[in-house]
Design an enzyme around this catalytic site. Structure first.
Site, PDB file in Angstrom:
ATOM      1  N   SER A  15      -9.078 -10.058   6.206  1.00  0.00           N
ATOM      2  CA  SER A  15      -9.083 -10.828   4.960  1.00  0.00           C
ATOM      3  C   SER A  15      -9.597 -12.255   5.175  1.00  0.00           C
ATOM      4  O   SER A  15      -9.334 -13.131   4.355  1.00  0.00           O
ATOM      5  CB  SER A  15      -7.678 -10.829   4.340  1.00  0.00           C
ATOM      6  OG  SER A  15      -6.706 -11.065   5.321  1.00  0.00           O
ATOM      7  N   GLU A  44       0.841  -1.207   0.000  1.00  0.00           N
ATOM      8  CA  GLU A  44       0.000   0.000   0.000  1.00  0.00           C
ATOM      9  C   GLU A  44       0.875   1.256   0.000  1.00  0.00           C
ATOM     10  O   GLU A  44       0.604   2.222  -0.730  1.00  0.00           O
ATOM     11  CB  GLU A  44      -0.921  -0.004   1.223  1.00  0.00           C
ATOM     12  CG  GLU A  44      -1.836   1.206   1.268  1.00  0.00           C
ATOM     13  CD  GLU A  44      -2.552   1.340   2.606  1.00  0.00           C
ATOM     14  OE1 GLU A  44      -3.220   0.389   3.038  1.00  0.00           O
ATOM     15  OE2 GLU A  44      -2.428   2.426   3.222  1.00  0.00           O
ATOM     16  N   SER A  72      -0.882  -9.337   8.296  1.00  0.00           N
ATOM     17  CA  SER A  72      -0.348  -8.547   9.415  1.00  0.00           C
ATOM     18  C   SER A  72      -1.469  -8.099  10.354  1.00  0.00           C
ATOM     19  O   SER A  72      -1.290  -8.058  11.568  1.00  0.00           O
ATOM     20  CB  SER A  72       0.469  -7.357   8.931  1.00  0.00           C
ATOM     21  OG  SER A  72      -0.341  -6.470   8.236  1.00  0.00           O
TER      22      SER A  72
END
Ligand code: SF4
Length: 284
Positions: free
Chosen positions: A265, A129, A220
């Site tokens: 996710s 990102e 993460s």
């Protein structure tokens, strides 16, 4: 009696859900093999599910092997501007599933870099990102991890943050910038999804006997959820999916509470499977 409690905020965030839905819709529309630039999300179950549905991850070094018009999905993390140009030059059909919160940051750094501001990003310079955001201001951003500034601070600054940063790091960085710069534009671009998940797990882990954190081992945000839960509940496990659930973990005395949470996710179906196994085991 044993109780199972699911955290208030758990599982897919808005941006991840949107990227997965977009990929599936696009494949159905085209009815042929399509590609994602890198694994769509940090979750092997979802990546495998997508492959079964003709949606394959492909590395940037391999995209030149695709055919004219092949479809490639940009994942929610986003990519640098030059990557979009490269994919366009290859005549690929680009479907941009960059999370709108990330697109907003990319637009800001592009605009203010063009207006002569030095861009400062709070975040991890290796994270896709951040690499993507930096690529919208000619890779010239100064990137700070943990909010600790270096010695050479520009006078005219536009500051943004990686969406998953901690608020305390942002506050630390801005308080230093406010005295070290002459002109400071600060956009707090931390996304509430991460914060909400962390707050929920904190609340839950304090009040249960066992905690199960579900999510990819390379995710993460899931790892952060595990760390928070583990500090507050000594019997905490991190599993990627139901197949990793060792049910002896649930064989404790009666009257226990089991808390469950999942990273941004982790899909609903994986969470449901874990809950079902827990329920059947606890009703035995
Ligand atoms: S964590 Fe926030 S910014 Fe990142 S994909 Fe999810 S909703 Fe978008």
């Amino acid at each position: 009696m044993k109780n199972i409690i699911l955290a208030d905020n758990a599982g897919f965030c808005f941006g991840v859900k949107r990227a997965v839905d977009t990929s599936i819709e696009e494949q159905l529309k085209q009815n042929k093999q399509i590609y994602t630039l890198g694994p769509l999300i940090h979750n092997n179950d979802v990546v495998e599910f997508l492959k079964e549905n003709k949606i394959y991850p492909i590395d940037i070094t391999e995209v030149n092997k695709l055919k004219n018009g092949d479809t490639i999905i940009i994942r929610s993390h986003g990519v640098p501007e030059k990557t979009i140009k490269y994919l366009n030059d290859l005549n690929l059909n680009i479907v941009d599933a960059t999370c709108p919160f990330v697109t907003n940051i990319q637009k800001k750094v592009q605009k203010y870099s063009n207006l002569g501001y030095e861009i400062i990003i709070l975040g991890d310079k290796e994270h896709p990102e951040v690499v993507g955001i930096n690529g919208w201001c000619n890779d010239n951003a100064i990137i700070y991890k943990d909010g600790n500034l270096g010695s050479d601070i520009p006078k005219k600054v536009c500051a943004v943050s990686q969406t998953t940063e901690k608020n305390k790091n942002w506050e630390k960085m801005i308080s230093q910038l406010s005295v070290k710069t002459k002109e400071l534009l600060a956009f707090n671009t931390i996304c509430s999804a991460t914060e909400e998940r962390q707050k929920s797990v904190e609340e839950l882990a304090k009040n249960v006997d066992l905690m199960i954190v579900i999510g990819g081992k390379n995710s993460s945000n899931t790892t952060k959820l595990f760390q928070i839960a583990n500090e507050l509940c000594s019997k905490t496990i991190h599993i990627e999916n139901a197949s990793e659930l060792n049910t002896s973990f649930l064989d404790s005395a009666n009257n226990i509470k089991v808390g469950i949470t999942a990273g941004a996710s982790t899909p609903d179906w994986v969470i449901r499977e874990v809950i079902e196994i827990c329920e059947s085991q606890m009703n035995n």
